[in-house]
Design a protein around this motif. Sequence first.
Motif, PDB file in Angstrom:
ATOM      1  N   PHE A 473      -9.571 -23.207  64.239  1.00 12.97           N
ATOM      2  CA  PHE A 473      -9.324 -24.154  63.137  1.00 12.97           C
ATOM      3  C   PHE A 473      -9.668 -23.536  61.795  1.00 12.97           C
ATOM      4  O   PHE A 473      -8.890 -23.628  60.846  1.00 12.97           O
ATOM      5  N   TRP A 474     -10.833 -22.880  61.727  1.00  8.82           N
ATOM      6  CA  TRP A 474     -11.228 -22.275  60.454  1.00  8.82           C
ATOM      7  C   TRP A 474     -10.638 -20.876  60.283  1.00  8.82           C
ATOM      8  O   TRP A 474     -11.088 -20.101  59.456  1.00  8.82           O
ATOM      9  N   GLY A 475      -9.612 -20.598  61.073  1.00  6.24           N
ATOM     10  CA  GLY A 475      -8.730 -19.463  60.804  1.00  6.24           C
ATOM     11  C   GLY A 475      -7.414 -19.956  60.240  1.00  6.24           C
ATOM     12  O   GLY A 475      -6.898 -19.406  59.264  1.00  6.24           O
ATOM     13  N   VAL A 550     -18.777 -18.558  61.070  1.00  5.03           N
ATOM     14  CA  VAL A 550     -17.620 -19.369  60.680  1.00  5.03           C
ATOM     15  C   VAL A 550     -17.220 -19.069  59.234  1.00  5.03           C
ATOM     16  O   VAL A 550     -16.026 -18.932  58.917  1.00  5.03           O
ATOM     17  N   LEU A 551     -18.205 -18.974  58.338  1.00  7.45           N
ATOM     18  CA  LEU A 551     -17.888 -18.663  56.941  1.00  7.45           C
ATOM     19  C   LEU A 551     -17.288 -17.264  56.824  1.00  7.45           C
ATOM     20  O   LEU A 551     -16.378 -17.041  56.008  1.00  7.45           O
ATOM     21  N   PHE A 552     -17.776 -16.330  57.591  1.00  5.10           N
ATOM     22  CA  PHE A 552     -17.216 -14.982  57.648  1.00  5.10           C
ATOM     23  C   PHE A 552     -15.752 -15.058  58.085  1.00  5.10           C
ATOM     24  O   PHE A 552     -14.861 -14.413  57.510  1.00  5.10           O
ATOM     25  N   ASN A 553     -15.501 -15.865  59.099  1.00  4.69           N
ATOM     26  CA  ASN A 553     -14.153 -16.059  59.618  1.00  4.69           C
ATOM     27  C   ASN A 553     -13.248 -16.669  58.544  1.00  4.69           C
ATOM     28  O   ASN A 553     -12.074 -16.285  58.396  1.00  4.69           O
ATOM     29  N   VAL A 554     -13.780 -17.618  57.785  1.00  4.31           N
ATOM     30  CA  VAL A 554     -13.023 -18.263  56.711  1.00  4.31           C
ATOM     31  C   VAL A 554     -12.608 -17.245  55.650  1.00  4.31           C
ATOM     32  O   VAL A 554     -11.459 -17.224  55.186  1.00  4.31           O
ATOM     33  N   LEU A 555     -13.530 -16.379  55.230  1.00  3.41           N
ATOM     34  CA  LEU A 555     -13.239 -15.402  54.194  1.00  3.41           C
ATOM     35  C   LEU A 555     -12.198 -14.381  54.648  1.00  3.41           C
ATOM     36  O   LEU A 555     -11.325 -13.981  53.875  1.00  3.41           O
TER      37      LEU A 555
END
Length: 677
Positions: A473-475, A550-555
Amino acid sequence: MVAQEGEQVPVSRDAGGEEADYHESAREKNFGSIKNFSKENWTVDMETIPMDENGPVRKAQSERPLPINLKFEEVSYSVSLKPQTTWWDYKSWGSKMAHNAPDKVILHNIVGGVKPGEMLAMMGPSGSGKTTLLNILGGRGQGNLSGNILYNDMPYDKGMKRRTGFVTQDDVLYAHLTVKETLVYAALLRLPREFTKQEKIQRAEDVITELGLEKCKNTIIGGPFLRGVSGGEKKRVSIGHEMLIDPSLLLLDEPTSGLDSTIALKIIQTLQDLAKGGRTVITTIHQPSSIIFHMFDKLLLLSDGHILYYGHRSEAMSYFASVGFSPSYATNPADYLLDLANGIQHHIDPAGGEQSFSSHRKANKSEDILKTLREAYVSKQLSQTRASMARSTSITAEERRASREKVKWPSTWWEQFSVLTVRGMKERRHEVFAGLRIIQVFAISLVCGLLWWQSSADNIGDQAGLLFFVSTFWGFFPIFSSIFTFPTERQMLAKERASGMYRLTAYFFARTVGDLPLELVLPTLSITMIYWMSGLKATAGAFFCTLATVLFNVLVSQGMGLLLGAAMMDVKKATTLASVIMMTFQLAGGYFVTNTPAFIGWVKYISFTYYGFKLQLASQYSKDQTYACATGRCRIVDYPTVQQVGLDRMGIAVMAMMIMLFGFRFLAYMALRNMKK
């Protein structure tokens, strides 16, 4: 020779009826705060600076613009009709005939010029080449150009770019910024670094007052679906954007388009005053009123890329009368000239007093009229125009030397970065924190928390599914949000880069850094809800490790979206490609397929979904941890999904994500750098 105060400068006229010089007093004339402020273009008259015992009280405020004498000779322009195709466009495969299409000629041997203190109007019907010629004179042509365009006897360069103001026909402005914010940010970016911040803000206030925008200065600009200022006010903001730097050369494309006659007259009066202050003003205009028409100094009439008339506005009607074309009744000269440029000659029907066009509406009649007018220009005007251009020497040696001086960036890199970051955050906060977007994220988070309510580590399959869903989802969410970033700002970026407002690196870093707090707030709140509702490992270390992953994945996902948007500049194509890529990454992420064939197994190593899922599993489970299974207690590392992804080599996973984080953004920057302005 420079005239002394109070002394008249002699003015002579050449054979073509043009002024060979202009009044020095016009250069010195003040026009409020608009005339005398810029520090990057002009020399300083120290006698006008207030002084005290400690030196200058303020920085110089009475500098004059560098006069720009613009000449264009034998300018021809054509564009290629070859289709812009890409390798993935199957419709273009095997199409050979389209690639042999001849170039389309837009302009044919255009000759003319404008001096400081003059305002040139370029008229003609739609498709006559007015905007194309204006873009070329502003250094924005992208086709096949021939001929000479000289600015103080020099070609166009970066220094001239920052001395030129260009107002496009479409008002390219940020919709959520107010009028004052728009002009203040422009002043902070475009005014020379010798100005203090307060002086730049005051300059923006002065322009607001000069253009009569005080009543709406705190109103947002607005857009197609967002109510803001009126069309006339928006146009004045666009003009004020360029007036901030008090340009030596000001070019405007249809500045009165869509405005009522009163507002149009005020805008032209402002431009006339700017010209009288020593600037060179060129504007395209479609069909001005008679009052506006008589405010111009020179006129260039175009038809199908050919000149029908160039010279003083006051001599236009007498010239056409000399070649056999004059109205038989009182009419607006601009209307009559525009009809001639369309190949229409009006007559009066003596019987009924009505206009009769029947014989002149025929195509062959129109072509005859246009052919006659072109031949008349070549035989009567062209040689005189060329001679006057050759004799045009209205600049001094000192002014020519100033034209060759290298012009610095108006503000430092850090100032550009700071202003662009704040401006971007103010503009995009309404989009990022839109009500529908917040509801979407919180609704999904609530559903996830309820479906996985207080799950146990013994339910390893359920928890692994939750962690994979979060990674997916956060991709998807960030990539489809960031794809729109550069395509939607393409016009603004092209406009501001063409004006030399800031470095591309400052814009890119400001866009990247400014998005961080906006893009990371929602995933942080979402993960906080899901984590504690779903019963994942209840330790601070595990929570913050999961959140960081998750934040790493978002960036990383955001970086890929920026790359796709910048590379294609087409939202539809970029979205389609992003869907294919993300679905591939999801399938190869290690959850759906545990026994991947060797020939396709490499895909997971370029999937940030895979690495994000791997890091999330490592934040929840350890190698010696067990779970309840059919045989009693089994090791978590032996569970098929965990075994496929693994709980080792975390350093490689972090390194791979870091490479993607910076690599995607670097490639996005290179794509922007190669973007056509």
